[in-house]
Design an enzyme around this catalytic site. Structure first.
Site, PDB file in Angstrom:
ATOM      1  N   SER A 136       0.809  -1.531  -0.247  1.00 46.23           N
ATOM      2  CA  SER A 136       0.414   0.052   0.123  1.00 46.23           C
ATOM      3  C   SER A 136       0.888   0.924   0.369  1.00 46.23           C
ATOM      4  O   SER A 136       2.124   0.962  -0.435  1.00 46.23           O
ATOM      5  CB  SER A 136      -0.700   0.287   1.571  1.00 46.23           C
ATOM      6  OG  SER A 136       0.031   0.221   2.655  1.00 46.23           O
TER       7      SER A 136
ATOM      8  N   ARG B 175       1.021   5.852   0.855  1.00 49.29           N
ATOM      9  CA  ARG B 175       0.141   6.956   2.053  1.00 49.29           C
ATOM     10  C   ARG B 175       0.973   8.454   0.810  1.00 49.29           C
ATOM     11  O   ARG B 175       1.772   8.133   0.975  1.00 49.29           O
ATOM     12  CB  ARG B 175       0.323   6.500   3.298  1.00 49.29           C
ATOM     13  CG  ARG B 175      -0.556   5.298   3.808  1.00 49.29           C
ATOM     14  CD  ARG B 175       0.779   4.079   3.985  1.00 49.29           C
ATOM     15  NE  ARG B 175       1.757   4.676   4.098  1.00 49.29           N
ATOM     16  CZ  ARG B 175       2.491   5.007   5.664  1.00 49.29           C
ATOM     17  NH1 ARG B 175       1.561   4.637   6.451  1.00 49.29           N
ATOM     18  NH2 ARG B 175       3.687   5.241   6.070  1.00 49.29           N
TER      19      ARG B 175
ATOM     20  N   ASP C 290      12.721   3.334   2.471  1.00 56.76           N
ATOM     21  CA  ASP C 290      12.092   3.092   3.138  1.00 56.76           C
ATOM     22  C   ASP C 290      12.656   2.809   4.189  1.00 56.76           C
ATOM     23  O   ASP C 290      12.155   3.459   5.225  1.00 56.76           O
ATOM     24  CB  ASP C 290      10.967   2.525   3.379  1.00 56.76           C
ATOM     25  CG  ASP C 290      10.716   0.447   2.874  1.00 56.76           C
ATOM     26  OD1 ASP C 290      11.935   0.326   3.084  1.00 56.76           O
ATOM     27  OD2 ASP C 290       9.672   0.388   2.061  1.00 56.76           O
TER      28      ASP C 290
ATOM     29  N   THR D 146       5.514  -5.655   5.262  1.00 57.53           N
ATOM     30  CA  THR D 146       6.322  -6.758   4.764  1.00 57.53           C
ATOM     31  C   THR D 146       6.710  -8.322   5.016  1.00 57.53           C
ATOM     32  O   THR D 146       7.312  -8.579   5.322  1.00 57.53           O
ATOM     33  CB  THR D 146       5.761  -6.327   3.298  1.00 57.53           C
ATOM     34  OG1 THR D 146       5.113  -5.390   2.908  1.00 57.53           O
ATOM     35  CG2 THR D 146       5.641  -7.804   1.984  1.00 57.53           C
TER      36      THR D 146
ATOM     37  N   ASN E 197      17.451  -9.167   6.839  1.00 59.81           N
ATOM     38  CA  ASN E 197      16.633  -8.857   6.220  1.00 59.81           C
ATOM     39  C   ASN E 197      15.474 -10.725   6.591  1.00 59.81           C
ATOM     40  O   ASN E 197      16.592 -11.882   6.284  1.00 59.81           O
ATOM     41  CB  ASN E 197      16.347  -9.037   4.498  1.00 59.81           C
ATOM     42  CG  ASN E 197      16.377  -8.098   3.934  1.00 59.81           C
ATOM     43  OD1 ASN E 197      17.378  -7.113   4.029  1.00 59.81           O
ATOM     44  ND2 ASN E 197      15.466  -6.986   2.992  1.00 59.81           N
TER      45      ASN E 197
END
Length: 470
Positions: free
Chosen positions: A15, A17, A235, A257, A294
């Site tokens: 998503s 924003r 991010d 995620t 990760n």
């Protein structure tokens, strides 16, 4: 210093924003004005991002941001890492591939024939991930790379469409596997088969990319001259900036995620221990280094929920997590980093297969599957946090969890329990806050040091503490 307003475009893997930030010496507010889905599209040639639809949603979100806050002085864009668009004469040559597309396997083999992973790590400092950008480039048809005259990572592509200026922001460029000592590297480019001429000049967080193109400004209702500022456009780079931590005594988990688990250090760590532990060195704001690993993250839980819903069983996530907390039976702790969990698909069936291969009983109910996923993530997070401290030479006494995972109380508590360390959860909007803070510092709305920015986060968004119970 007076307070001022900026707009943060924050694009995640599921998503996006648009958020308006109001910032001053004692103020840090983030208000979401637009949210929109980011759904991949499967075509005959693979899994792609719907980048044009995503950009249209960004423009609509900026229009709403300027409608609500006409005094916005700057825009910043961050997104997930590694994926890119190819262009020629300013025109996009096709929808960018999704990093979960299976084509990357061919790229891994081609790169490693030219430069084995150990040699790559010594040069670019990155952990092995099959979707790293250099492997994706190596999977491209040679004629496609030869035809393109520019390649832009996702936030750089959005910035280009907003301003007409093509640059590669450093924190995101550091995830490509093509940088050595802070610049594009000819040896790495050759290993990936990338023509140097398609890569744009680099830009650092806090530098001005350009101003909104007149047509864009008119479309979104912005006044003339509103700038677009380069932020930590990966991010996680933005999120780590907004972790209210002491970097000498803490590990962080940016949990969405993916779960990015690591420590912040002042120089790259290229030791045999870092290579063996499969840790990565990614660029941070102000030249800091994010030494991290990760972990598969909440993707596993989200994809399990999607599997049940596709089968006609709607799931309310808070109710599911409440039920998971009440599970008294022993549940399996599986390896969430197993490659089988990377691609979209039936996660419960894959958990069953992992359990069968390892001779353990699989979960039986949806609550048990959810508890098993949370316990497995918590163990992976705890292990990676301790390993990050060992590899990076940081005395980890606290673990900070930011992002959407900081709202998952069961995950936070079980991470504290399994790590034997207190967990400080929040802020949930760390990525947007980091984006906002870099813009605000550039506009001289807040003081300059990372420590001062984190202090502002701590004062305005105090985290919730979870102490280990066992």
């Amino acid at each position: 210093m007076n307070a001022g307003a900026v707009a943060a475009v924050d694009l995640g893997a599921t998503s996006g924003r648009v958020i308006v930030g109001r910032v001053g010496p004692d103020e840090l507010d983030a208000t979401s004005v637009a949210r929109f889905p980011n759904s991949p599209v499967e075509t005959s040639d693979g899994l792609h991002w719907n980048i044009l639809g995503l950009y249209g949603a960004v423009v609509d979100g900026l229009r709403e941001a300027f409608r609500q806050s006409p005094d916005i002085r700057s825009v910043g864009v961050d997104s997930w890492a590694v994926d890119y668009g190819l262009l020629r004469d300013g025109r996009l040559l096709g929808n960018p591939f999704h990093y979960r597309d299976a084509r990357t396997a061919a790229g891994v083999a081609r790169v490693h024939e030219r430069m084995p992973h150990a040699d790559l790590f010594a040069r670019n400092g990155l952990q092995f991930l099959p979707f790293n950008t250099l492997y994706q480039y190596a999977a491209e048809p040679a004629d496609m790379l030869a035809f393109a005259d520019m390649a832009l990572l996702i936030p750089d592509l959005v910035g280009y469409w907003l301003t007409g200026v093509a640059r590669a922001e450093r924190t995101n460029a550091s995830t490509t596997g093509l940088l050595h000592e802070g610049d594009w590297d000819d040896a790495l480019l050759a290993a990936a088969g990338v023509p140097r001429g398609i890569l744009p000049p680099l830009i650092a967080p806090g530098e001005r990319l350009g101003t909104l193109l007149p047509a864009v400004a008119a479309t979104v209702g912005a006044p003339t001259g509103v700038g677009v500022t380069a932020v930590g456009s990966h991010d996680t780079g933005s999120a780590v900036l907004a972790v209210p931590m002491d970097p000498d005594a803490a590990a962080y988990i940016s949990c969405g995620t993916w779960g990015l688990v690591g420590v912040e250090v002042d120089r790259v760590v290229l030791t045999p221990e870092a290579l063996a532990a499969n840790f990565t060195n990614e660029g941070g704001v102000d030249g800091r280094v994010r030494l991290l690993h990760n972990v598969m993250g909440l993707w596993v839980l989200s994809e399990a929920v999607r599997t049940w819903e596709r089968a006609g069983h709607p799931v309310d996530l808070p109710t599911l997590l409440d039920a998971a907390e009440e599970v008294a039976a022993s549940v399996p702790v599986f390896d969430v980093n197993d490659p089988r969990f990377l691609a979209p698909g039936d996660m419960p069936a894959r958990i069953d297969a992992w359990c069968d291969e390892h001779g353990v009983a699989p979960p039986r109910t949806r609550a048990e599957y959810a508890r098993s996923i949370v316990e497995s993530l918590a163990q992976a997070f705890a292990d990676a946090a301790h390993e990050a401290g060992r590899v990076g030479g940081v005395d980890v006494r606290t673990i900070h969890i930011v992002g959407g995972g900081s709202l998952n109380e069961l995950l936070c508590q079980r991470t504290a329990d399994r790590a034997g360390l207190p967990v400080l959860a929040g802020p949930v909007e760390a990525t947007a806050l980091g984006n906002i803070l870099v813009q605000a510092r550039t506009l001289q709305l807040v003081p300059g040091s990372i420590a001062a920015l984190r202090d502002l986060v701590a004062r305005t968004h105090p985290p919730r503490r979870y102490d280990p119970r066992i």
